[in-house]
Scaffold this motif. Structure first.
Motif, PDB file in Angstrom:
ATOM      1  N   VAL A  88     -72.616  75.514  39.631  1.00 54.79           N
ATOM      2  CA  VAL A  88     -71.327  74.724  39.513  1.00 54.79           C
ATOM      3  C   VAL A  88     -70.719  74.617  38.049  1.00 54.79           C
ATOM      4  N   VAL A  89     -69.509  74.019  37.234  1.00 51.50           N
ATOM      5  CA  VAL A  89     -68.627  74.309  36.239  1.00 51.50           C
ATOM      6  C   VAL A  89     -68.662  72.696  36.296  1.00 51.50           C
ATOM      7  N   LEU A 135     -73.464  64.260  39.130  1.00 55.17           N
ATOM      8  CA  LEU A 135     -74.377  65.131  40.847  1.00 55.17           C
ATOM      9  C   LEU A 135     -75.022  64.082  40.537  1.00 55.17           C
ATOM     10  N   ASP A 136     -75.699  64.077  41.958  1.00 56.94           N
ATOM     11  CA  ASP A 136     -77.190  63.409  42.201  1.00 56.94           C
ATOM     12  C   ASP A 136     -77.939  63.718  43.201  1.00 56.94           C
ATOM     13  N   ALA A 137     -78.417  64.053  43.357  1.00 53.01           N
ATOM     14  CA  ALA A 137     -79.655  64.800  43.859  1.00 53.01           C
ATOM     15  C   ALA A 137     -79.442  65.008  45.806  1.00 53.01           C
ATOM     16  N   GLU A 138     -79.083  63.633  46.363  1.00 51.43           N
ATOM     17  CA  GLU A 138     -78.476  64.430  47.376  1.00 51.43           C
ATOM     18  C   GLU A 138     -76.987  65.608  47.610  1.00 51.43           C
ATOM     19  N   ASP A 139     -76.190  65.147  46.319  1.00 52.61           N
ATOM     20  CA  ASP A 139     -74.558  66.413  46.202  1.00 52.61           C
ATOM     21  C   ASP A 139     -75.686  67.846  45.963  1.00 52.61           C
ATOM     22  N   ILE A 140     -76.433  67.960  44.744  1.00 50.01           N
ATOM     23  CA  ILE A 140     -77.077  69.437  45.067  1.00 50.01           C
ATOM     24  C   ILE A 140     -77.865  70.066  46.451  1.00 50.01           C
ATOM     25  N   ARG A 141     -77.889  68.837  46.869  1.00 47.57           N
ATOM     26  CA  ARG A 141     -79.173  69.420  48.234  1.00 47.57           C
ATOM     27  C   ARG A 141     -77.817  69.792  48.977  1.00 47.57           C
ATOM     28  N   ALA A 142     -76.577  69.141  49.307  1.00 46.71           N
ATOM     29  CA  ALA A 142     -75.532  69.139  49.946  1.00 46.71           C
ATOM     30  C   ALA A 142     -74.716  70.245  49.507  1.00 46.71           C
ATOM     31  N   LEU A 143     -74.569  70.477  47.863  1.00 50.15           N
ATOM     32  CA  LEU A 143     -74.142  71.666  47.454  1.00 50.15           C
ATOM     33  C   LEU A 143     -74.572  72.964  47.863  1.00 50.15           C
ATOM     34  N   ALA A 144     -76.253  73.099  48.265  1.00 48.30           N
ATOM     35  CA  ALA A 144     -77.408  74.463  47.830  1.00 48.30           C
ATOM     36  C   ALA A 144     -77.257  74.470  49.219  1.00 48.30           C
ATOM     37  N   GLU A 145     -77.189  73.180  50.066  1.00 51.51           N
ATOM     38  CA  GLU A 145     -76.969  74.206  51.985  1.00 51.51           C
ATOM     39  C   GLU A 145     -75.513  74.556  51.795  1.00 51.51           C
ATOM     40  N   ALA A 146     -74.387  74.503  51.776  1.00 55.42           N
ATOM     41  CA  ALA A 146     -73.882  74.720  51.233  1.00 55.42           C
ATOM     42  C   ALA A 146     -73.328  76.143  50.627  1.00 55.42           C
ATOM     43  N   PRO A 161     -70.870  76.784  33.259  1.00 54.06           N
ATOM     44  CA  PRO A 161     -70.992  76.960  34.713  1.00 54.06           C
ATOM     45  C   PRO A 161     -71.972  76.053  34.261  1.00 54.06           C
ATOM     46  N   ILE A 162     -72.855  76.048  35.572  1.00 52.40           N
ATOM     47  CA  ILE A 162     -74.349  74.710  35.566  1.00 52.40           C
ATOM     48  C   ILE A 162     -75.613  75.624  36.601  1.00 52.40           C
ATOM     49  N   PRO A 163     -76.473  76.720  36.128  1.00 56.88           N
ATOM     50  CA  PRO A 163     -77.479  76.505  37.271  1.00 56.88           C
ATOM     51  C   PRO A 163     -77.270  75.550  38.334  1.00 56.88           C
ATOM     52  N   LEU A 164     -77.179  75.503  39.960  1.00 58.45           N
ATOM     53  CA  LEU A 164     -76.845  74.568  40.904  1.00 58.45           C
ATOM     54  C   LEU A 164     -78.382  73.309  40.651  1.00 58.45           C
ATOM     55  N   ALA A 165     -79.428  74.103  40.189  1.00 59.20           N
ATOM     56  CA  ALA A 165     -80.976  73.797  40.021  1.00 59.20           C
ATOM     57  C   ALA A 165     -80.834  72.721  38.833  1.00 59.20           C
ATOM     58  N   GLU A 166     -80.112  73.432  38.092  1.00 57.42           N
ATOM     59  CA  GLU A 166     -79.441  72.010  36.479  1.00 57.42           C
ATOM     60  C   GLU A 166     -79.411  70.899  36.016  1.00 57.42           C
ATOM     61  N   ALA A 167     -78.447  71.031  37.213  1.00 49.49           N
ATOM     62  CA  ALA A 167     -76.923  70.130  37.630  1.00 49.49           C
ATOM     63  C   ALA A 167     -76.781  68.963  37.597  1.00 49.49           C
ATOM     64  N   GLU A 168     -78.178  68.133  37.746  1.00 53.46           N
ATOM     65  CA  GLU A 168     -78.167  67.425  38.424  1.00 53.46           C
ATOM     66  C   GLU A 168     -78.015  65.913  37.339  1.00 53.46           C
ATOM     67  N   GLY A 169     -76.796  65.118  37.188  1.00 50.81           N
ATOM     68  CA  GLY A 169     -76.587  64.172  36.653  1.00 50.81           C
ATOM     69  C   GLY A 169     -75.036  65.422  35.732  1.00 50.81           C
ATOM     70  N   GLY A 207     -68.905  71.953  53.400  1.00 50.58           N
ATOM     71  CA  GLY A 207     -69.100  71.387  54.884  1.00 50.58           C
ATOM     72  C   GLY A 207     -68.130  70.477  55.065  1.00 50.58           C
ATOM     73  N   ARG A 208     -67.413  69.497  55.717  1.00 50.75           N
ATOM     74  CA  ARG A 208     -66.453  68.687  56.529  1.00 50.75           C
ATOM     75  C   ARG A 208     -66.193  67.953  55.318  1.00 50.75           C
ATOM     76  N   ALA A 209     -66.817  67.212  54.762  1.00 53.68           N
ATOM     77  CA  ALA A 209     -67.204  66.909  52.840  1.00 53.68           C
ATOM     78  C   ALA A 209     -66.441  66.905  51.532  1.00 53.68           C
ATOM     79  N   ARG A 210     -65.904  66.298  50.837  1.00 53.09           N
ATOM     80  CA  ARG A 210     -65.503  66.743  49.582  1.00 53.09           C
ATOM     81  C   ARG A 210     -66.309  65.619  48.401  1.00 53.09           C
ATOM     82  N   ILE A 211     -67.097  66.757  47.310  1.00 55.40           N
ATOM     83  CA  ILE A 211     -67.614  66.388  46.112  1.00 55.40           C
ATOM     84  C   ILE A 211     -66.128  66.243  44.857  1.00 55.40           C
ATOM     85  N   ARG A 212     -65.885  65.532  44.784  1.00 57.99           N
ATOM     86  CA  ARG A 212     -64.604  65.056  43.862  1.00 57.99           C
ATOM     87  C   ARG A 212     -65.030  65.678  42.626  1.00 57.99           C
ATOM     88  N   LYS A 213     -63.732  65.805  41.257  1.00 58.36           N
ATOM     89  CA  LYS A 213     -64.135  66.323  40.529  1.00 58.36           C
ATOM     90  C   LYS A 213     -64.808  64.848  39.189  1.00 58.36           C
TER      91      LYS A 213
END
Length: 175
Positions: free
Chosen positions: A49-50, A33-44, A5-13, A23-29
């Motif tokens: 994340v593991v 993770l990039d900045a946009e992924d982090i933003r979307a995860l935070a909004e959700a 597990p990694i806090p979202l604030a430290e998960a970029e890269g 939401g309606r999207a899916r971030i695949r295994k």
């Protein structure tokens, strides 16, 4: 490689370990993770994340698969093979033409005995294959492996253990 597990604030890269619905999207295994992924995860509402973080001496799964594929079939055309591009830690070798697959079973077994993180699977020796038949696959099981492990595995493949002998037409007569 560090995994957990990694806090979202430290998960970029980091490399996502499990697919997540956002939401309606899916971030695949397997996605880095990039900045946009982090933003979307935070909004959700996701706050951790593991994921995996590669060490400086690690190779990502696709790069490791590419290096091992190059060692398995350094000149694929002369071996009757086509080397596919690596994806999700897997590299497939395909038959370039219809023919008979020859497999050095002892070499494949020795390769597989070296480390379970980088298995090689093949069709059986003497298998009849068609053009584009997958004859072998190498799979990097974790998201990354040490460079030294890949170098040792490549060095172990002194001679390519698989080859497709293409069918050749010939004429025959009965007297």
């Amino acid at each position: 490689m560090h995994f957990g597990p990694i806090p979202l604030a430290e998960a970029e890269g980091a490399i996502l370990a499990h697919s997540l619905a956002v939401g309606r999207a899916r971030i695949r295994k397997g996605r880095r993770l990039d900045a946009e992924d982090i933003r979307a995860l935070a909004e959700a509402g996701i706050d951790q994340v593991v994921a995996a973080r590669l060490d400086p001496d690690d190779l990502g799964e696709d790069e490791a698969a590419a290096r091992l594929g190059a060692a398995l079939a350094p000149d694929p055309a002369t071996l009757g093979l086509v080397r596919a591009a690596p994806f999700t830690g897997r590299l497939n070798l395909l038959a370039a033409a219809p023919g008979i697959l020859r497999v050095d079973r002892a070499a494949v077994d020795a390769f597989n005995a070296a480390d379970s993180a980088i298995p090689l699977a093949t069709l059986p020796d003497w298998a009849r294959v068609e053009r584009r038949t997958m004859v072998a696959t190498i799979k990097i099981i974790p998201f990354g492996v040490p460079r030294a492990m890949v170098a040792r595995a490549c060095a172990q493949l002194a001679a390519p253990p698989i080859r497709v002998h293409p069918f050749r037409p010939f004429r025959a007569g009965l007297i």
